[in-house]
Each structure stands twice: as structure tokens, then as C-alpha cells.
Write a protein that holds these residues in place. Structure first.
Motif, PDB file in Angstrom:
ATOM      1  N   LEU A  58       0.832  -1.209   0.000  1.00  0.00           N
ATOM      2  CA  LEU A  58       0.000   0.000   0.000  1.00  0.00           C
ATOM      3  C   LEU A  58       0.866   1.258   0.000  1.00  0.00           C
ATOM      4  N   ASN A  59       1.938   1.262   0.799  1.00  0.00           N
ATOM      5  CA  ASN A  59       2.845   2.417   0.814  1.00  0.00           C
ATOM      6  C   ASN A  59       3.542   2.581  -0.529  1.00  0.00           C
ATOM      7  N   HIS A  60       3.921   1.471  -1.147  1.00  0.00           N
ATOM      8  CA  HIS A  60       4.558   1.534  -2.465  1.00  0.00           C
ATOM      9  C   HIS A  60       3.615   2.159  -3.483  1.00  0.00           C
ATOM     10  N   GLU A  61       2.361   1.786  -3.426  1.00  0.00           N
ATOM     11  CA  GLU A  61       1.374   2.348  -4.356  1.00  0.00           C
ATOM     12  C   GLU A  61       1.197   3.853  -4.122  1.00  0.00           C
ATOM     13  N   ARG A  64       4.129   5.560  -5.588  1.00  0.00           N
ATOM     14  CA  ARG A  64       3.968   5.596  -7.038  1.00  0.00           C
ATOM     15  C   ARG A  64       3.098   6.772  -7.452  1.00  0.00           C
ATOM     16  N   GLN A  65       2.001   6.986  -6.706  1.00  0.00           N
ATOM     17  CA  GLN A  65       1.109   8.098  -7.009  1.00  0.00           C
ATOM     18  C   GLN A  65       1.835   9.440  -6.829  1.00  0.00           C
ATOM     19  N   VAL A  66       2.681   9.518  -5.794  1.00  0.00           N
ATOM     20  CA  VAL A  66       3.465  10.743  -5.574  1.00  0.00           C
ATOM     21  C   VAL A  66       4.387  10.981  -6.760  1.00  0.00           C
ATOM     22  N   GLU A  67       5.064   9.942  -7.229  1.00  0.00           N
ATOM     23  CA  GLU A  67       5.973  10.090  -8.363  1.00  0.00           C
ATOM     24  C   GLU A  67       5.216  10.491  -9.624  1.00  0.00           C
ATOM     25  N   LEU A  91      12.452  22.499  -7.797  1.00  0.00           N
ATOM     26  CA  LEU A  91      11.022  22.654  -7.528  1.00  0.00           C
ATOM     27  C   LEU A  91      10.328  21.293  -7.423  1.00  0.00           C
ATOM     28  N   VAL A  92      10.695  20.376  -8.308  1.00  0.00           N
ATOM     29  CA  VAL A  92      10.090  19.045  -8.277  1.00  0.00           C
ATOM     30  C   VAL A  92      10.490  18.314  -6.998  1.00  0.00           C
ATOM     31  N   GLN A  97       9.080  16.183  -1.671  1.00  0.00           N
ATOM     32  CA  GLN A  97       9.233  16.137  -0.212  1.00  0.00           C
ATOM     33  C   GLN A  97       7.933  16.537   0.485  1.00  0.00           C
ATOM     34  N   LYS A  98       7.273  17.530  -0.074  1.00  0.00           N
ATOM     35  CA  LYS A  98       5.996  17.975   0.492  1.00  0.00           C
ATOM     36  C   LYS A  98       4.957  16.848   0.410  1.00  0.00           C
TER      37      LYS A  98
END
Length: 180
Positions: A58-61, A64-67, A91-92, A97-98
């Protein structure tokens, strides 16, 4: 007739005379050693129903969404053309990090696909928790299948009746003390 099987003449039979295999026939198993006992099958079924989601997946997913969001942000900045490559990377990275700091607060999407087994089981677990809270069921007191155990239910009924009797006696004692 073909190989002594079938009709001698197909005339009037409604068939073309060819012999075909019955595809709807279900063969029964002769080997009973493959079958499990009833208790084994119940325990296996309950373990499959109450399977916990894997938090690493779940954390990996979520990561992935963050990336994916970071890549979209980077493409947007590149399309604008206002920044240099190093500025875009900075900026990215700040955006990444945010988003990673708010990773725990990220909600899973409502449109979970069938193949996302861990997301489905997590959604079901949260749904079950909500239902237990709504019904006032405490997790530590809950035993699965206890509602179908008649002896246990009779015992609980007697306990509740004894508790009500005890409470009514205490109320009547308090009432008598006030009236004195």
C-alpha cells in the motif's frame, strides 16, 4: 451410424447424423483424498476472508502516485519554459518532499480496481471498523461467529438479566435512602 454409435439414419431426428461429445457433462471425482475435511475448509475460508492488507504494498502504491504527480508537475514546468533544468529539479524535489510528508494522510481512491487486492482488503477493513463503531461493538469483546452459538447467547442473556436485576436493586436502595 458411425462406429456402432449413433442413429442408423438421421432422417426425422432433427440432427445431421454426426456424433458429437456432450460438453455439458460434468465428471465426478473418484479420488476422495483430494477433498478436505469440513473444519479445514472452514478455517481456510475464514483466513482468506480476513486477510490483512500488506502495508508495504500500500505504501509503495502511494509512493507511485506521488511520483506520478511529480512527473506531471515537472512536465507542466517544462511546458511553461520559465525555468532552467536545475530550477525545475529543485522545484520538483520540493514538491516530492511535500507530498511524501503527507503520505500517511493520503486517502486511497474510491475507484479501486478488481486486481488491487490489498487496497480492496484495506477498504473492507475500514468499512468493517466503521460498521462496528456504528453498532457499538468493541473489537476486544467481539468473537467472530459467536452470534450463532446458542449456548453462549443464552449465557449472555442470563448475564444481562442478572445485571439489570442488580442495577434495579441498587436504584431501589438509593430511592429508599432518599425517602428516609
Amino acid at each position: 451410424m458411425y462406429g456402432n454409435v449413433g442413429l442408423s439414419t438421421p432422417r426425422g431426428s432433427g440432427t445431421n447424423g454426426y456424433v458429437v461429445r456432450n460438453l455439458s457433462f460434468i465428471r465426478t471425482r473418484k479420488d476422495t483424498t483430494q477433498f478436505e475435511s469440513l473444519e479445514e475448509s472452514k478455517s481456510k475460508a475464514s483466513s482468506l476472508l480476513n486477510r490483512k492488507p500488506n502495508q508495504d504494498i500500500l505504501n509503495h502504491e502511494k509512493k507511485r502516485q506521488v511520483e506520478i504527480q511529480c512527473i506531471k508537475y515537472q512536465q507542466k514546468l517544462e511546458d511553461e519554459g520559465k525555468y532552467k533544468e536545475t530550477e525545475i529539479e529543485d522545484l520538483v524535489n520540493k514538491q516530492r518532499q511535500k507530498l511524501l510528508s503527507t503520505l500517511d494522510n493520503m486517502k486511497d481512491e474510491k475507484n479501486i480496481q478488481e486486481h488491487q487486492v490489498h487496497q480492496l482488503s484495506q477498504a473492507k477493513a475500514t468499512e468493517n471498523e466503521k460498521m462496528m463503531r456504528a453498532l457499538g461493538i468493541k473489537r476486544q469483546d467481539y468473537v467472530e461467529g459467536a452470534a450463532f452459538d446458542r449456548d453462549l447467547q443464552e449465557q449472555k442473556k442470563r448475564d444481562r438479566a442478572a445485571q439489570r436485576e442488580k442495577e434495579s436493586e441498587e436504584r431501589s436502595k438509593k430511592k429508599r435512602k432518599r425517602n428516609r
